[in-house]
Write a protein that holds these residues in place. Structure first.
Motif, PDB file in Angstrom:
ATOM      1  N   GLY A 194       1.413  12.727  -4.662  1.00 62.10           N
ATOM      2  CA  GLY A 194       2.196  12.107  -3.603  1.00 62.10           C
ATOM      3  C   GLY A 194       3.607  12.633  -3.564  1.00 62.10           C
ATOM      4  N   VAL A 195       4.383  12.104  -2.645  1.00 63.41           N
ATOM      5  CA  VAL A 195       5.799  12.432  -2.553  1.00 63.41           C
ATOM      6  C   VAL A 195       6.602  11.152  -2.774  1.00 63.41           C
ATOM      7  N   ASN A 196       7.727  11.288  -3.445  1.00 69.98           N
ATOM      8  CA  ASN A 196       8.681  10.203  -3.616  1.00 69.98           C
ATOM      9  C   ASN A 196      10.029  10.686  -3.099  1.00 69.98           C
ATOM     10  N   ILE A 197      10.699   9.848  -2.319  1.00 69.86           N
ATOM     11  CA  ILE A 197      11.935  10.260  -1.653  1.00 69.86           C
ATOM     12  C   ILE A 197      13.049   9.277  -1.964  1.00 69.86           C
ATOM     13  N   ALA A 198      14.206   9.810  -2.350  1.00 66.14           N
ATOM     14  CA  ALA A 198      15.415   9.008  -2.496  1.00 66.14           C
ATOM     15  C   ALA A 198      16.213   9.147  -1.202  1.00 66.14           C
ATOM     16  N   VAL A 199      16.313   8.061  -0.445  1.00 63.94           N
ATOM     17  CA  VAL A 199      16.986   8.072   0.852  1.00 63.94           C
ATOM     18  C   VAL A 199      18.405   7.546   0.689  1.00 63.94           C
ATOM     19  N   VAL A 200      19.377   8.306   1.204  1.00 62.35           N
ATOM     20  CA  VAL A 200      20.785   7.915   1.137  1.00 62.35           C
ATOM     21  C   VAL A 200      21.330   7.836   2.560  1.00 62.35           C
ATOM     22  N   THR A 201      21.936   6.717   2.903  1.00 58.28           N
ATOM     23  CA  THR A 201      22.450   6.506   4.257  1.00 58.28           C
ATOM     24  C   THR A 201      23.748   7.272   4.469  1.00 58.28           C
ATOM     25  N   ALA A 218       0.933   0.005  -9.378  1.00 55.12           N
ATOM     26  CA  ALA A 218       2.284  -0.502  -9.664  1.00 55.12           C
ATOM     27  C   ALA A 218       2.694  -1.639  -8.731  1.00 55.12           C
ATOM     28  N   PRO A 219       1.883  -2.675  -8.574  1.00 58.63           N
ATOM     29  CA  PRO A 219       2.265  -3.783  -7.677  1.00 58.63           C
ATOM     30  C   PRO A 219       3.499  -4.514  -8.189  1.00 58.63           C
ATOM     31  N   GLY A 220       4.397  -4.848  -7.255  1.00 57.91           N
ATOM     32  CA  GLY A 220       5.570  -5.639  -7.582  1.00 57.91           C
ATOM     33  C   GLY A 220       6.688  -4.894  -8.287  1.00 57.91           C
ATOM     34  N   LEU A 221       6.539  -3.606  -8.546  1.00 54.81           N
ATOM     35  CA  LEU A 221       7.569  -2.853  -9.257  1.00 54.81           C
ATOM     36  C   LEU A 221       8.575  -2.247  -8.276  1.00 54.81           C
ATOM     37  N   TRP A 222       9.814  -2.074  -8.757  1.00 55.37           N
ATOM     38  CA  TRP A 222      10.844  -1.391  -7.966  1.00 55.37           C
ATOM     39  C   TRP A 222      10.560   0.094  -7.970  1.00 55.37           C
ATOM     40  N   ASN A 223      10.849   0.746  -6.837  1.00 53.17           N
ATOM     41  CA  ASN A 223      10.361   2.106  -6.671  1.00 53.17           C
ATOM     42  C   ASN A 223      11.330   2.929  -5.831  1.00 53.17           C
ATOM     43  N   SER A 224      10.915   4.139  -5.520  1.00 50.10           N
ATOM     44  CA  SER A 224      11.674   5.048  -4.658  1.00 50.10           C
ATOM     45  C   SER A 224      11.844   4.452  -3.271  1.00 50.10           C
ATOM     46  N   SER A 225      12.711   5.056  -2.472  1.00 50.55           N
ATOM     47  CA  SER A 225      12.907   4.598  -1.097  1.00 50.55           C
ATOM     48  C   SER A 225      11.620   4.718  -0.301  1.00 50.55           C
ATOM     49  N   VAL A 226      10.927   5.843  -0.469  1.00 50.78           N
ATOM     50  CA  VAL A 226       9.680   6.130   0.249  1.00 50.78           C
ATOM     51  C   VAL A 226       8.699   6.742  -0.733  1.00 50.78           C
ATOM     52  N   ASN A 227       7.461   6.276  -0.694  1.00 46.55           N
ATOM     53  CA  ASN A 227       6.389   6.822  -1.522  1.00 46.55           C
ATOM     54  C   ASN A 227       5.163   7.019  -0.638  1.00 46.55           C
ATOM     55  N   GLU A 330      17.170  -7.572 -15.582  1.00 43.52           N
ATOM     56  CA  GLU A 330      16.073  -8.092 -14.774  1.00 43.52           C
ATOM     57  C   GLU A 330      15.226  -6.983 -14.159  1.00 43.52           C
ATOM     58  N   ARG A 331      15.700  -5.711 -14.209  1.00 45.01           N
ATOM     59  CA  ARG A 331      14.939  -4.608 -13.611  1.00 45.01           C
ATOM     60  C   ARG A 331      14.504  -3.559 -14.616  1.00 45.01           C
ATOM     61  N   ARG A 332      15.101  -3.540 -15.771  1.00 41.97           N
ATOM     62  CA  ARG A 332      14.914  -2.434 -16.716  1.00 41.97           C
ATOM     63  C   ARG A 332      13.450  -2.136 -16.984  1.00 41.97           C
ATOM     64  N   HIS A 333      12.622  -3.152 -17.042  1.00 44.06           N
ATOM     65  CA  HIS A 333      11.198  -2.969 -17.332  1.00 44.06           C
ATOM     66  C   HIS A 333      10.334  -3.213 -16.097  1.00 44.06           C
ATOM     67  N   ARG A 334      10.941  -3.144 -14.923  1.00 48.50           N
ATOM     68  CA  ARG A 334      10.212  -3.399 -13.679  1.00 48.50           C
ATOM     69  C   ARG A 334      10.297  -2.223 -12.716  1.00 48.50           C
ATOM     70  N   TRP A 335      10.414  -1.016 -13.261  1.00 50.51           N
ATOM     71  CA  TRP A 335      10.473   0.175 -12.421  1.00 50.51           C
ATOM     72  C   TRP A 335       9.135   0.896 -12.415  1.00 50.51           C
ATOM     73  N   ALA A 336       8.728   1.382 -11.252  1.00 54.32           N
ATOM     74  CA  ALA A 336       7.609   2.320 -11.202  1.00 54.32           C
ATOM     75  C   ALA A 336       8.006   3.557 -12.000  1.00 54.32           C
ATOM     76  N   PRO A 337       7.079   4.172 -12.739  1.00 51.13           N
ATOM     77  CA  PRO A 337       7.453   5.201 -13.718  1.00 51.13           C
ATOM     78  C   PRO A 337       8.242   6.380 -13.174  1.00 51.13           C
ATOM     79  N   LEU A 338       8.013   6.775 -11.912  1.00 46.98           N
ATOM     80  CA  LEU A 338       8.628   8.000 -11.401  1.00 46.98           C
ATOM     81  C   LEU A 338       9.980   7.775 -10.733  1.00 46.98           C
ATOM     82  N   ALA A 339      10.366   6.515 -10.478  1.00 44.49           N
ATOM     83  CA  ALA A 339      11.573   6.257  -9.691  1.00 44.49           C
ATOM     84  C   ALA A 339      12.877   6.590 -10.416  1.00 44.49           C
ATOM     85  N   PRO A 340      13.085   6.201 -11.689  1.00 42.38           N
ATOM     86  CA  PRO A 340      14.376   6.500 -12.319  1.00 42.38           C
ATOM     87  C   PRO A 340      14.706   7.989 -12.358  1.00 42.38           C
TER      88      PRO A 340
END
Length: 367
Positions: A194-201, A218-227, A330-340
């Motif tokens: 897949g593709v993961n995108i970091a979007v900056v306004t 990865a349900p409920g995890l914080w992730n990239s802007s677009v996956n 509150e987020r440190r362990h709630r990230w999808a693996p590829l986002a950081p």
């Protein structure tokens, strides 16, 4: 006079020798200090617990299973440097795993017949046969060769059970994966790209999404802007191989209602989640006209894939702010693996490696 001349020559030779030794020693000490400092912030290779040659991405206490295979953020990967080939012949599961896929297919058919829930659609996907990176001879720019095979979503779900016991007591992870060779794996265990995108306004806000609770991965995890995952029926209409930039543009349109003329798109890296064997092309997209508030208003009027996300946050695109967001308790362990790793690379692309690593190290010291 001959003695003075000889002494002068000997002194000059010894001076050159000592200067060379001192310079090399100083360079070694400086290089060692830089490696130690950088090691506290992040690592870009995979190192299993037994001390192998690779290590996955981390920042301080945040450890991920993301292995950055190619790309450092500073030097983009040109679209023409990515070569995608689709091989003939679909992926076949080994005989030991075939019953697992049959279980999934039967359960989805039963759920649909009973009307219990919406069945999981068995979409057409790609499996990764190999990812090979070479360098051009003149400027050593990367050339990435991606070889894919047809597969489907049920095969992906069956192969994702990497730690499920087989009849002989072994697991797919133990039988077919080699910890010291993370890039070598059979295609049937790599049924996701897949593709993961970091979007900056335009007003420098990073878009961070939270995955929906109904998604299977990865349900409920914080992730990239677009996956967005590669889909054979959409991204390879006809018989051509998929274009990763086109997949990224599709994800921007479906998840954020953004059209190609509203942003610039840059490919930063190829990354592998070594735990789940999912591959990703990491992009950054810089909006050319929309602020964070305007993007929020745009998405409030509807997007095609609303169900994939349950929340969106807008974080100031400064290293200190992004790292604080990544490392917040509150987020440190709630990230999808590829986002950081994606957000780190996007920061490096904008602010430069040295600046980002200094700010990351300072943020870690303040914890």
């Amino acid at each position: 006079m001959d003695i003075d001349l000889g002494n002068g020559i000997l002194g000059a030779v010894l001076g050159v020798v000592f200067a060379t030794l001192f310079q090399q020693s100083a360079q070694n000490l400086w290089s060692k200090a830089r490696r130690r400092a950088a090691g506290k912030v992040r690592s870009l290779t995979y190192r299993p617990e037994d001390g192998g040659a690779w290590s996955t991405f981390s920042i301080g206490p945040l450890h991920t299973s993301a292995l950055i295979v190619e790309g450092d953020g500073e030097r983009p990967i040109a679209p023409g440097s990515v070569h995608v080939q689709v091989l003939d012949g679909a992926v076949e599961l080994p005989a030991e795993l075939a019953p697992w896929r049959a279980e999934i297919e039967a359960e989805e058919a039963r759920a649909a017949a009973a009307g219990e829930r919406q069945p999981v659609w068995n979409g057409e996907r790609y499996a990764v046969e190999s990812v090979e990176v070479t360098r051009t001879p003149l400027d050593e720019a990367p050339e990435v060769h991606l070889r894919l095979r047809p597969t489907d979503y049920y095969t992906f779900l069956a192969a994702q059970q990497l730690d499920r016991r087989l009849p002989d007591g072994s697991t797919p992870r133990g039988r077919w994966l080699e910890p010291d060779a993370p890039l070598s794996a059979p295609a049937f265990l790599q049924c996701s790209f897949g593709v993961n995108i970091a979007v900056v306004t335009v007003d420098d806000l990073l878009v961070v999404s939270r995955r929906g609770d109904r998604v299977r991965t990865a349900p409920g995890l914080w992730n990239s802007s677009v996956n967005e995952g590669l889909a054979r029926n959409i991204d390879s209409s006809g018989r051509h191989a998929p274009d990763l930039h086109a997949v990224a543009r599709r994800g921007m349109r479906e998840e954020l209602a953004l059209e190609p003329g509203e942003y610039t798109l840059t490919l930063l890296a190829f990354v592998l989640d070594v735990e789940s064997r999912m591959w990703s092309a990491h992009f950054t997209a810089r909006l050319t006209g929309l602020t964070g508030e305007e993007l929020r208003a745009r998405t409030s009027r509807g997007v095609a894939d609303r169900w994939e996300h349950t929340a969106m946050e807008y974080v100031p695109f400064r290293t200190a702010d992004v790292v604080r967001h990544l490392l917040s308790p509150e987020r440190r362990h709630r990230w999808a693996p590829l986002a950081p790793a994606l957000f780190h690379l996007a920061l490096v692309h904008t602010h430069g490696r040295a600046s980002v690593e200094r700010a990351e190290a300072a943020a870690v010291r303040r914890l």
